[in-house]
Structure formats: C-alpha cells, structure tokens
Design an enzyme around this catalytic site. Structure first.
Site, PDB file in Angstrom:
ATOM      1  N   LYS A   1       0.872  -1.186   0.000  1.00 19.90           N
ATOM      2  CA  LYS A   1       0.000   0.000   0.000  1.00 19.90           C
ATOM      3  C   LYS A   1       0.896   1.219   0.000  1.00 19.90           C
ATOM      4  CE  LYS A   1      -4.426   0.914   0.028  1.00 19.90           C
ATOM      5  NZ  LYS A   1      -5.522   0.128  -0.536  1.00 19.90           N
TER       6      LYS A   1
ATOM      7  N   ASP B   1      -6.987   4.300  -4.626  1.00 16.92           N
ATOM      8  CA  ASP B   1      -7.651   4.088  -3.330  1.00 16.92           C
ATOM      9  C   ASP B   1      -8.302   5.434  -3.008  1.00 16.92           C
ATOM     10  OD1 ASP B   1      -7.876   2.085  -0.944  1.00 16.92           O
ATOM     11  OD2 ASP B   1      -7.302   3.935   0.045  1.00 16.92           O
TER      12      ASP B   1
HETATM   13  P1  NDP Z   1     -12.882   7.558  -2.823  1.00 17.59           P
HETATM   14  O1  NDP Z   1     -11.860   8.557  -2.531  1.00 17.59           O
HETATM   15  O2  NDP Z   1     -13.371   7.386  -4.213  1.00 17.59           O
HETATM   16  O3  NDP Z   1     -14.170   7.798  -1.895  1.00 17.59           O
HETATM   17  C1  NDP Z   1     -14.058   7.812  -0.520  1.00 17.59           C
HETATM   18  C2  NDP Z   1     -15.386   8.226   0.071  1.00 17.59           C
HETATM   19  O4  NDP Z   1     -15.354   8.033   1.472  1.00 17.59           O
HETATM   20  C3  NDP Z   1     -15.697   9.694  -0.157  1.00 17.59           C
HETATM   21  O5  NDP Z   1     -17.085   9.875  -0.240  1.00 17.59           O
HETATM   22  C4  NDP Z   1     -15.118  10.334   1.099  1.00 17.59           C
HETATM   23  O6  NDP Z   1     -15.719  11.566   1.453  1.00 17.59           O
HETATM   24  C5  NDP Z   1     -15.444   9.300   2.141  1.00 17.59           C
HETATM   25  N1  NDP Z   1     -14.441   9.378   3.216  1.00 17.59           N
HETATM   26  C6  NDP Z   1     -13.110   9.257   3.090  1.00 17.59           C
HETATM   27  N2  NDP Z   1     -12.498   9.426   4.272  1.00 17.59           N
HETATM   28  C7  NDP Z   1     -13.489   9.672   5.154  1.00 17.59           C
HETATM   29  C8  NDP Z   1     -13.507   9.918   6.531  1.00 17.59           C
HETATM   30  N3  NDP Z   1     -12.383   9.967   7.243  1.00 17.59           N
HETATM   31  N4  NDP Z   1     -14.721  10.092   7.112  1.00 17.59           N
HETATM   32  C9  NDP Z   1     -15.871  10.054   6.403  1.00 17.59           C
HETATM   33  N5  NDP Z   1     -15.908   9.821   5.073  1.00 17.59           N
HETATM   34  C10 NDP Z   1     -14.738   9.625   4.467  1.00 17.59           C
HETATM   35  O7  NDP Z   1     -12.303   6.165  -2.242  1.00 17.59           O
HETATM   36  P2  NDP Z   1     -12.744   4.685  -2.611  1.00 17.59           P
HETATM   37  O8  NDP Z   1     -14.202   4.613  -2.850  1.00 17.59           O
HETATM   38  O9  NDP Z   1     -11.805   4.161  -3.613  1.00 17.59           O
HETATM   39  O10 NDP Z   1     -12.387   3.926  -1.238  1.00 17.59           O
HETATM   40  C11 NDP Z   1     -13.331   3.788  -0.171  1.00 17.59           C
HETATM   41  C12 NDP Z   1     -12.903   2.656   0.728  1.00 17.59           C
HETATM   42  O11 NDP Z   1     -12.834   1.427  -0.029  1.00 17.59           O
HETATM   43  C13 NDP Z   1     -11.517   2.806   1.379  1.00 17.59           C
HETATM   44  O12 NDP Z   1     -11.529   2.180   2.639  1.00 17.59           O
HETATM   45  C14 NDP Z   1     -10.623   2.001   0.438  1.00 17.59           C
HETATM   46  O13 NDP Z   1      -9.442   1.559   1.076  1.00 17.59           O
HETATM   47  C15 NDP Z   1     -11.546   0.836   0.106  1.00 17.59           C
HETATM   48  N6  NDP Z   1     -11.224   0.099  -1.097  1.00 17.59           N
HETATM   49  C16 NDP Z   1     -11.151   0.721  -2.318  1.00 17.59           C
HETATM   50  C17 NDP Z   1     -10.902  -0.016  -3.447  1.00 17.59           C
HETATM   51  C18 NDP Z   1     -10.923   0.593  -4.805  1.00 17.59           C
HETATM   52  O14 NDP Z   1     -10.846  -0.167  -5.777  1.00 17.59           O
HETATM   53  N7  NDP Z   1     -11.032   1.895  -4.957  1.00 17.59           N
HETATM   54  C19 NDP Z   1     -10.616  -1.460  -3.374  1.00 17.59           C
HETATM   55  C20 NDP Z   1     -10.810  -2.024  -2.056  1.00 17.59           C
HETATM   56  C21 NDP Z   1     -11.065  -1.245  -0.979  1.00 17.59           C
HETATM   57  P3  NDP Z   1     -14.900  12.949   1.238  1.00 17.59           P
HETATM   58  O15 NDP Z   1     -15.050  13.262  -0.201  1.00 17.59           O
HETATM   59  O16 NDP Z   1     -15.589  13.903   2.135  1.00 17.59           O
HETATM   60  O17 NDP Z   1     -13.480  12.704   1.652  1.00 17.59           O
END
Ligand code: NDP
Length: 451
Positions: free
Chosen positions: A130, A170
């Site tokens: 990561k 991510d």
């Molecule tokens: P994005 O950046 O596309 O979206 C993240 C979302 O979560 C946004 O809506 C963001 O809101 C919100 N968010 C992030 N941090 C926080 C926080 N501290 N508190 C509240 N809301 C939060 O990321 P992904 O969708 O890619 O990833 C989401 C999760 O899925 C993570 O845990 C990631 O590790 C996991 N994941 C992702 C994969 C992928 O293929 N993308 C694969 C496997 C797991 P805001 O805009 O306000 O920050």
C-alpha cells in the site's frame, strides 16, 4: 480460545505493540488476523518455529519520502509519501495509493498487511502493498493535482515495476490521478508497461475496473444472503461514502432490485426514502467524478431526500449495510443502531470500516458480517485481470471481465465457508477469510525458505 493459544496471542501482540508503539490501526488489523489464525498456528508448531506471523507482520520494505510541489499561486508545499511493501510471498507487491490528510505510517502498514491476505484470497498471484501521501486533493485544481502526482512518482518510480510492485487507486486516487502518475512513470522509465492498474481504457486499462470493487461487493453479499435464502430483491440498503466503491455498490445493489437509501461523505449523509434510480445514479456519478461536488447537493437536486450534516447513515433502519467510506466508520453506537434497525447483513466495501467492538455487537446479534478483505477483493482481483490483459496485450470485453469477477467472488465466498463454518451451520467470515488467506501465504513462505 484455549489457554495456551490465548497466551500465544497475548505474547505475540505484546511484542508487536512494543515494536510498533502507537500504530493503532496496524495493531488493530494484526490482532484480528492473529486471533483468527492462532489456534491453527499453535496446532502446527513448525509455523511458530519458522516465525511466519513475526515475519508477515514486519513489512519486507518501507519507503518514506519527501514530496515537494508548487500550488497555482507559486507557494511551495511539502507532503510525505509512503510505500509499504508488506509481502511478496505469492506475487509482485500489489495495492493501492491513498491521498488523504489522515495518511500516516500506521494506516499504510495496516492497509498493506490487509492487502497481503486479501490478494491471497483472490486466487491470483499478487503480494501485498500500500502507498500514499498526506496530500489532500480536495479543493485542488487539476494542475495542482498533476504537479503533486508527478513529484510523488519522481521518487516512487524507483521502487515499482510491472514485475516488482504494481500500485492502483484508493481514497483520493481515481482515474485522473492514475493518469498523471502513469504519465510521469512512463516519462522517467521510457517504457509503456502495466506498472499501474486502474488505467484509462484507451491506454491499457481494463473494462469494468472502476466498477469492480462495488460490483464485487454486491456479488459477495449476494452469496452471503443466499446462505439464508435471501437476496437483494426488495431490500433497503444503506451505503456510506460517495466515492468509487460506494457509487458502484449503489448501482449494482439497485440493479439487483434493492432500494438504496443513503450515501455520504466526510461532511454528512443523504437519505432518500424513495431510493436511487438510474437517473439519480447518473447525477451522482457526474456530481462526484466530473464536478467533484459534495453529497449534500443531492438533497438540493432531489427535495424528497434529506441531508444530515456531520452524521453517518447507520441510524436509518435498513436490511443491508454496505460501509464504503473509510476505516472505523462503524463504532459501537452505530452497530447498535444497525442491529436495532433490523439489518440482516453487513458487508464491508471499505477496508476495516467496523471497529472490533462493533463487530462483536453485529456478530453477537447473529447478522451476516463480512470483512473487507473478503468482500471488497473484487477491485484488486480486477486489477489482477488488468495485469493479465497488459501482459497478453489483449483487451477483454466487459462480459468476460464480469464473468471472472463473479467467479472470483464466489471462490472467495467458498473459501470463507471452508474455513469459517461453525458447528451450528452459521459462518464466521472473519475467521474464514483470515484462515484461507493466511494458509496460502504461510505455505508460500515455507516453500521459499527464510527470506
Ligand atoms: P474515494 O476517494 O473514491 O471515496 C471515498 C469516500 O469516502 C468519499 O465519499 C469520502 O468523502 C469518504 N471518506 C473518506 N475518508 C473519510 C472519513 N475519514 N470520514 C468520512 N468519510 C470519508 O475512495 P474509494 O471509494 O476508492 O475507497 C473507499 C474505501 O474502499 C476505502 O476504505 C478504500 O481503502 C476501500 N477500497 C477501495 C478499493 C478501490 O478499488 N477503490 C478497493 C478495495 C477497498 P470525502 O469526499 O468527504 O473525503
């Protein structure tokens, strides 16, 4: 847990805490795995003699570096970059890059550790890594993001490669950022290879990679529901997050006949009692991916929806909860609300979104519960498929990729059942996923000697 096994866990975690003080997310992730696999490890003393757990909890390599960049006004900023290469036991390092102000060494190590077992579960040959930075892309212009990505890659390029380490997206790293990172890698190395995944379709990406984590999550949840004769049809679904994983989890759940009621971001959540439909979904994709807006705008566009600032969606009653935002976003009180609201299934799209205390409440109430390393593995699995297509210089159709993705999610579910079935027929997906991933990694480490 038997006395000897409990003493083994306590001793192991005591030493790990002493070596990694204050790394709370890393210690939390390790404890969950160690508690699952300790009975197996203590029954197989050769694993203790070979110090498999000690080795897999010490990353093979960690790189921490300075990332200087200049904003549009000419001011200089310094961020910190990370790459944690946790394990190459079963393949080249593989894992996403996260840009978020909360990023620190503990979060990077927890994610790289989780990734090691998740990747083992996918049945594809990928090690675990990561990376990321405490850079906050929110509110930055495209040019600022580009300059940051170029500076980040100007150091990272030395440590990655198509057969060495293949990063992906991510939190905070989507198609735009992967494009800038890939462009700079190609420029420095003078080679066009599959060193990053999540690439654009016209330059080596795979169809369905953007959708894969969210779709895979729903395919996995379908399997879980089927163990109780249930499905998505007619169910109320609450989703947190509004990013890549949340968007496509919502789209697939909706297409499987569910009513998706909520989405969120770090400022609050929206509740739409009528549920999302294709038109609203298209609006969300435009809002988040093109306009880079906030989820509260949904409630301005669709007045039947309510916006709750500063809150998470878990107090709205639902049948299925899909946390898709970030780590530790379901705490004790949230879990109590989820149970009280009549939920039957919690499937994690994010990595480690549920605290250990909340997991105990959810499992204790008899809900179906799956950890992210099993249910969100569809993203990295499809990255693995992107790597295969790059090596073969081929592009598969979305139907072909979808078929692979479904099969992989079914295989991961079967592996969870193999190792996680309780005598009463219920399934402990945490134990199942941890055992299946650990056994594969431990065998590879044993075969390859003391490295
Ligand atoms: P994005 O950046 O596309 O979206 C993240 C979302 O979560 C946004 O809506 C963001 O809101 C919100 N968010 C992030 N941090 C926080 C926080 N501290 N508190 C509240 N809301 C939060 O990321 P992904 O969708 O890619 O990833 C989401 C999760 O899925 C993570 O845990 C990631 O590790 C996991 N994941 C992702 C994969 C992928 O293929 N993308 C694969 C496997 C797991 P805001 O805009 O306000 O920050």
């Amino acid at each position: 847990m038997e006395n000897f096994t409990q003493r083994y866990v306590d001793g192991f975690m005591g030493e790990l805490e002493a070596r990694n003080p204050g790394e709370k997310e890393f210690l939390q992730a390790v404890r969950e795995v160690v508690e699952s696999v300790a009975p197996y490890v203590t029954e197989n003393p050769q694993l203790m003699d070979q110090k498999i757990l000690e080795r897999v909890t010490e990353p093979e390599r960690i790189v921490i570096f300075r990332v200087p960049w200049m904003d549009d006004r000419g001011e200089i900023h310094i961020n910190r970059g990370f790459r944690v290469q946790n394990s190459s036991a079963i393949g080249p390092y593989k894992g996403g890059i996260r840009f978020h102000p909360s990023v620190n060494l503990s979060i990077m190590k927890f994610l790289a550790f989780e990734q090691t077992f998740k990747n083992a579960l996918t049945t594809l040959p990928m090690g675990g890594a990561k990376g990321g930075s405490d850079f906050n892309p929110r509110g930055k212009s495209d040019l600022e993001v580009m300059r940051f990505c170029q500076s980040f890659m100007t150091e990272l390029y030395r440590h990655i490669g198509a057969d060495t380490d293949v990063p992906a997206g991510d939190i905070g790293v989507g198609g735009r950022e992967i494009g800038y990172l890939f462009g700079q890698y190609k420029r420095i190395r003078d080679e066009f290879t599959g060193t990053l995944t999540g690439k654009g379709i016209s330059w080596g990406g795979s169809l369905l990679r953007p959708e894969a984590t969210g779709y895979g999550l729903c395919y996995f949840a379908e399997q879980m529901l089927a163990t109780r004769g249930e499905s998505f049809e007619g169910k109320k679904v609450n989703i947190s997050g509004a990013g890549n994983v949340a968007q496509y989890a919502a789209q697939k759940a909706m297409r499987l006949g569910a009513k998706v009621q909520t989405l969120s971001d770090s400022d609050g959540f929206i509740y739409d009692p009528e549920g999302l439909d294709e038109e609203k979904m298209e609006y969300v994709l435009q809002l988040k991916n093109i306009r880079r807006g906030r989820i509260k705008e949904y409630a301005q566009k669709y007045p039947q929806a309510q916006y709750f600032p500063g809150e998470r969606p878990w107090r709205i009653p639902c049948d299925i909860a899909l946390p898709c935002a970030t780590q530790n976003e379901i705490e004790k009180a949230d879990a109590e609300n989820i149970v009280k609201g009549g939920c039957i299934c919690v499937a994690e799209g994010a990595n480690m979104p549920t605290t250990p205390e909340a997991i105990r409440i959810i499992q204790g109430a008899g809900l179906l519960y799956s950890p992210g390393k099993a249910s969100n593995a569809g993203g990295v699995a499809t990255s693995g498929l992107e790597m295969s297509q790059n090596s073969m210089r081929q592009s598969w159709t979305s139907e072909e990729v979808d078929r692979y993705l479904r099969r992989i999610m079914q295989d991961i579910h079967a592996a969870c059942l193999q190792y996680g079935k309780n005598p009463d027929g219920s399934v402990n997906y945490v134990k199942g996923a941890n055992m299946a991933g650990f056994i594969k990694v431990a065998r590879a480490m044993t075969d390859q000697g003391l490295v």
